[in-house]
Design a protein around this motif. Structure first.
Motif, PDB file in Angstrom:
ATOM      1  N   LEU A  65      -6.616 -22.888 -57.209  1.00  0.00           N
ATOM      2  CA  LEU A  65      -6.028 -24.045 -56.546  1.00  0.00           C
ATOM      3  C   LEU A  65      -6.886 -24.323 -55.311  1.00  0.00           C
ATOM      4  O   LEU A  65      -6.994 -23.473 -54.422  1.00  0.00           O
ATOM      5  CB  LEU A  65      -4.581 -23.774 -56.139  1.00  0.00           C
ATOM      6  N   VAL A  66      -7.513 -25.478 -55.288  1.00  0.00           N
ATOM      7  CA  VAL A  66      -8.414 -25.848 -54.202  1.00  0.00           C
ATOM      8  C   VAL A  66      -7.832 -27.052 -53.475  1.00  0.00           C
ATOM      9  O   VAL A  66      -7.500 -28.063 -54.102  1.00  0.00           O
ATOM     10  CB  VAL A  66      -9.821 -26.182 -54.726  1.00  0.00           C
ATOM     11  N   ARG A  67      -7.699 -26.926 -52.155  1.00  0.00           N
ATOM     12  CA  ARG A  67      -7.266 -28.051 -51.323  1.00  0.00           C
ATOM     13  C   ARG A  67      -8.464 -28.477 -50.484  1.00  0.00           C
ATOM     14  O   ARG A  67      -8.929 -27.732 -49.637  1.00  0.00           O
ATOM     15  CB  ARG A  67      -6.076 -27.642 -50.454  1.00  0.00           C
ATOM     16  N   LEU A  68      -8.950 -29.678 -50.767  1.00  0.00           N
ATOM     17  CA  LEU A  68     -10.237 -30.140 -50.244  1.00  0.00           C
ATOM     18  C   LEU A  68     -10.095 -31.602 -49.840  1.00  0.00           C
ATOM     19  O   LEU A  68      -9.676 -32.429 -50.658  1.00  0.00           O
ATOM     20  CB  LEU A  68     -11.307 -29.985 -51.325  1.00  0.00           C
ATOM     21  N   GLY A  69     -10.413 -31.915 -48.590  1.00  0.00           N
ATOM     22  CA  GLY A  69     -10.327 -33.300 -48.153  1.00  0.00           C
ATOM     23  C   GLY A  69      -8.938 -33.886 -48.286  1.00  0.00           C
ATOM     24  O   GLY A  69      -8.794 -35.093 -48.536  1.00  0.00           O
ATOM     25  N   GLY A  70      -7.918 -33.067 -48.125  1.00  0.00           N
ATOM     26  CA  GLY A  70      -6.548 -33.536 -48.265  1.00  0.00           C
ATOM     27  C   GLY A  70      -6.086 -33.725 -49.695  1.00  0.00           C
ATOM     28  O   GLY A  70      -4.990 -34.243 -49.943  1.00  0.00           O
ATOM     29  N   VAL A  71      -6.891 -33.281 -50.665  1.00  0.00           N
ATOM     30  CA  VAL A  71      -6.591 -33.439 -52.092  1.00  0.00           C
ATOM     31  C   VAL A  71      -6.400 -32.058 -52.710  1.00  0.00           C
ATOM     32  O   VAL A  71      -7.155 -31.128 -52.397  1.00  0.00           O
ATOM     33  CB  VAL A  71      -7.733 -34.199 -52.798  1.00  0.00           C
ATOM     34  N   THR A  72      -5.432 -31.920 -53.599  1.00  0.00           N
ATOM     35  CA  THR A  72      -5.160 -30.647 -54.265  1.00  0.00           C
ATOM     36  C   THR A  72      -5.695 -30.694 -55.685  1.00  0.00           C
ATOM     37  O   THR A  72      -5.276 -31.537 -56.483  1.00  0.00           O
ATOM     38  CB  THR A  72      -3.653 -30.346 -54.273  1.00  0.00           C
ATOM     39  N   VAL A  73      -6.627 -29.790 -55.973  1.00  0.00           N
ATOM     40  CA  VAL A  73      -7.297 -29.740 -57.275  1.00  0.00           C
ATOM     41  C   VAL A  73      -6.917 -28.429 -57.956  1.00  0.00           C
ATOM     42  O   VAL A  73      -6.995 -27.356 -57.343  1.00  0.00           O
ATOM     43  CB  VAL A  73      -8.830 -29.812 -57.106  1.00  0.00           C
ATOM     44  N   PRO A 101       2.033 -27.026 -54.812  1.00  0.00           N
ATOM     45  CA  PRO A 101       2.221 -28.358 -54.227  1.00  0.00           C
ATOM     46  C   PRO A 101       1.958 -29.417 -55.297  1.00  0.00           C
ATOM     47  O   PRO A 101       1.478 -29.099 -56.394  1.00  0.00           O
ATOM     48  CB  PRO A 101       1.152 -28.389 -53.138  1.00  0.00           C
ATOM     49  N   PRO A 102       2.233 -30.677 -55.032  1.00  0.00           N
ATOM     50  CA  PRO A 102       1.870 -31.725 -55.989  1.00  0.00           C
ATOM     51  C   PRO A 102       0.366 -31.673 -56.289  1.00  0.00           C
ATOM     52  O   PRO A 102      -0.455 -31.570 -55.370  1.00  0.00           O
ATOM     53  CB  PRO A 102       2.261 -33.013 -55.263  1.00  0.00           C
ATOM     54  N   ILE A 103       0.037 -31.726 -57.560  1.00  0.00           N
ATOM     55  CA  ILE A 103      -1.363 -31.641 -57.988  1.00  0.00           C
ATOM     56  C   ILE A 103      -1.932 -33.055 -58.091  1.00  0.00           C
ATOM     57  O   ILE A 103      -1.356 -33.916 -58.758  1.00  0.00           O
ATOM     58  CB  ILE A 103      -1.484 -30.914 -59.340  1.00  0.00           C
ATOM     59  N   ASP A 104      -3.074 -33.261 -57.445  1.00  0.00           N
ATOM     60  CA  ASP A 104      -3.707 -34.578 -57.465  1.00  0.00           C
ATOM     61  C   ASP A 104      -4.709 -34.733 -58.600  1.00  0.00           C
ATOM     62  O   ASP A 104      -4.877 -35.840 -59.126  1.00  0.00           O
ATOM     63  CB  ASP A 104      -4.421 -34.831 -56.135  1.00  0.00           C
ATOM     64  N   VAL A 105      -5.396 -33.644 -58.966  1.00  0.00           N
ATOM     65  CA  VAL A 105      -6.422 -33.693 -60.006  1.00  0.00           C
ATOM     66  C   VAL A 105      -6.452 -32.337 -60.712  1.00  0.00           C
ATOM     67  O   VAL A 105      -6.310 -31.292 -60.063  1.00  0.00           O
ATOM     68  CB  VAL A 105      -7.832 -33.970 -59.424  1.00  0.00           C
ATOM     69  N   VAL A 106      -6.656 -32.367 -62.039  1.00  0.00           N
ATOM     70  CA  VAL A 106      -6.868 -31.157 -62.831  1.00  0.00           C
ATOM     71  C   VAL A 106      -8.267 -31.228 -63.423  1.00  0.00           C
ATOM     72  O   VAL A 106      -8.670 -32.276 -63.957  1.00  0.00           O
ATOM     73  CB  VAL A 106      -5.822 -31.028 -63.954  1.00  0.00           C
ATOM     74  N   VAL A 107      -9.021 -30.122 -63.327  1.00  0.00           N
ATOM     75  CA  VAL A 107     -10.332 -30.053 -63.978  1.00  0.00           C
ATOM     76  C   VAL A 107     -10.325 -28.903 -64.974  1.00  0.00           C
ATOM     77  O   VAL A 107      -9.778 -27.833 -64.706  1.00  0.00           O
ATOM     78  CB  VAL A 107     -11.488 -29.896 -62.962  1.00  0.00           C
ATOM     79  N   ILE A 108     -10.936 -29.138 -66.119  1.00  0.00           N
ATOM     80  CA  ILE A 108     -11.019 -28.158 -67.201  1.00  0.00           C
ATOM     81  C   ILE A 108     -12.492 -27.933 -67.522  1.00  0.00           C
ATOM     82  O   ILE A 108     -13.243 -28.888 -67.760  1.00  0.00           O
ATOM     83  CB  ILE A 108     -10.282 -28.643 -68.465  1.00  0.00           C
ATOM     84  N   SER A 109     -12.910 -26.662 -67.544  1.00  0.00           N
ATOM     85  CA  SER A 109     -14.324 -26.363 -67.795  1.00  0.00           C
ATOM     86  C   SER A 109     -14.677 -26.427 -69.285  1.00  0.00           C
ATOM     87  O   SER A 109     -15.758 -26.896 -69.639  1.00  0.00           O
ATOM     88  CB  SER A 109     -14.684 -24.986 -67.236  1.00  0.00           C
ATOM     89  N   HIS A 110     -13.771 -25.934 -70.148  1.00  0.00           N
ATOM     90  CA  HIS A 110     -14.019 -25.955 -71.587  1.00  0.00           C
ATOM     91  C   HIS A 110     -12.727 -25.542 -72.299  1.00  0.00           C
ATOM     92  O   HIS A 110     -11.723 -25.232 -71.649  1.00  0.00           O
ATOM     93  CB  HIS A 110     -15.188 -25.050 -71.972  1.00  0.00           C
ATOM     94  N   VAL A 159     -12.373 -39.576 -57.915  1.00  0.00           N
ATOM     95  CA  VAL A 159     -10.932 -39.503 -58.129  1.00  0.00           C
ATOM     96  C   VAL A 159     -10.281 -39.011 -56.840  1.00  0.00           C
ATOM     97  O   VAL A 159     -10.725 -38.003 -56.264  1.00  0.00           O
ATOM     98  CB  VAL A 159     -10.558 -38.550 -59.294  1.00  0.00           C
ATOM     99  N   ALA A 160      -9.261 -39.702 -56.396  1.00  0.00           N
ATOM    100  CA  ALA A 160      -8.466 -39.300 -55.232  1.00  0.00           C
ATOM    101  C   ALA A 160      -9.324 -39.074 -53.987  1.00  0.00           C
ATOM    102  O   ALA A 160      -9.009 -38.240 -53.139  1.00  0.00           O
ATOM    103  CB  ALA A 160      -7.650 -38.045 -55.545  1.00  0.00           C
TER     104      ALA A 160
END
Length: 322
Positions: A65-73, A101-110, A159-160
């Protein structure tokens, strides 16, 4: 036109039948669960962040869970106690689902099961943006996700308020018996407006992609790197880093901090379950790197960085949060 196969992106051949027979004769892939009590686990929850701060929380395996620039990834989310083909997880998720927390973006590697977990994905809101490699979007759209962005290697998406770049890795994809390499595998470089930059490697063996990623995306502040699932080397080295290679890859990237992952959660391979932690510390010391820049996190642990502007002013970085 949608591609049928990405086999031309492989940097090593897929395992042959002879190799599969050999590894089965040698006792298979799985190691012992002994010494699992040495895997550090903390359940402190998420700390509050000051203005401009970013944080990285290791939930377990490749989930961050990464919180970066006010965005939760949320990267490669796996909350299931059991995934197909391997024993139950050794350690609980570092954050309970209710603590997210509320999730703003999900990333999937594979699409391997230890990185793409259907029961976890099904718990996500269908409107959350999901970023995936080319060919994998259909899997999410069938589940009702409304904003699915598929990227080829080196393609960006905004995104976001963050920039996401899908980058190559030395790996492959498969989810069933007949779909090998029908979707693209890779890692993610994420850049905030203040220039803070992080990298999630997904799964990868060692090779030339790391230097090229570093050349294209200089100034990576934190690289989330796999350090486990590496034995036996004759079989795993094309697709999984060992701890020494993870440190070498970090140098190729030109990244400063290594946040470890892909160990201590599932028994995937032969090495002792606690060995990756000891080996990454030894490799880091042998490379004469700053001990403060090795984030060998406990499951559930969070590290933070102030904004890049504040860091230029000399503030302490990488402080653990309890």
């Amino acid at each position: 036109m949608r591609r049928v196969s990405y086999r031309d992106r492989l940097t090593a051949p897929l395992p042959t039948p002879r190799e599969m027979i050999r590894i089965l004769r040698e006792g298979g892939f799985r190691g012992s669960t002994e010494r699992a009590d040495r895997i550090p686990v903390r359940r402190d929850g998420l700390p509050a962040l000051a203005a401009g701060e970013s944080s990285w929380t290791w939930v377990g395996h490749a989930t961050y869970l990464v919180r970066l620039g006010g965005v939760t990834v949320l990267a490669d989310p796996v909350w299931s106690a059991k995934i197909p083909g391997v024993p139950r997880r050794l350690t609980p998720p570092g954050l309970a689902w209710a603590e997210l927390p509320p999730i703003d973006v999900v990333v999937i590697s594979h699409n391997h099961y230890d990185h793409l977990d259907a029961p976890t994905v099904d718990r996500l809101p269908r409107q959350v943006p999901v970023l995936v490699g080319a060919g994998l979007g259909r899997w999410f759209r069938r589940r009702g996700f409304t904003e699915v962005i598929e990227l080829d290697w080196w393609e960006p998406a905004a995104v976001a308020g963050l920039r996401f770049d899908f980058v190559p890795s030395h790996h492959w994809s498969r989810r069933g018996p007949f779909d090998a390499c029908r979707s693209l595998w890779g890692g993610w470089v994420v850049t905030a407006p203040d220039g803070t930059r992080t990298y999630h490697a997904g799964d990868s063996g060692y090779g030339g992609w790391f230097a090229e990623i570093g050349a294209r995306y200089p100034g990576i502040d934190v690289a989330m790197m796999p350090i486990g699932a590496y034995e036996p080397r004759w079989f795993m080295s094309p697709v999984h880093l060992d701890p020494d290679e993870a440190v070498r890859a970090l140098s190729d990237l030109g990244a400063r901090r290594l946040a470890s992952m892909h160990w201590g959660t599932f028994v995937l391979t032969k090495e002792p379950v606690d060995e990756p932690l000891d080996r990454i510390r030894s490799a880091w010391s042998a490379a004469d790197r700053d001990p403060a820049d090795l984030w060998a996190l406990a499951v559930g642990e969070t590290r933070t960085l102030p904004s890049r502007r504040a860091r230029r002013g000399g503030e302490t970085t990488g402080a653990p949060r309890r």
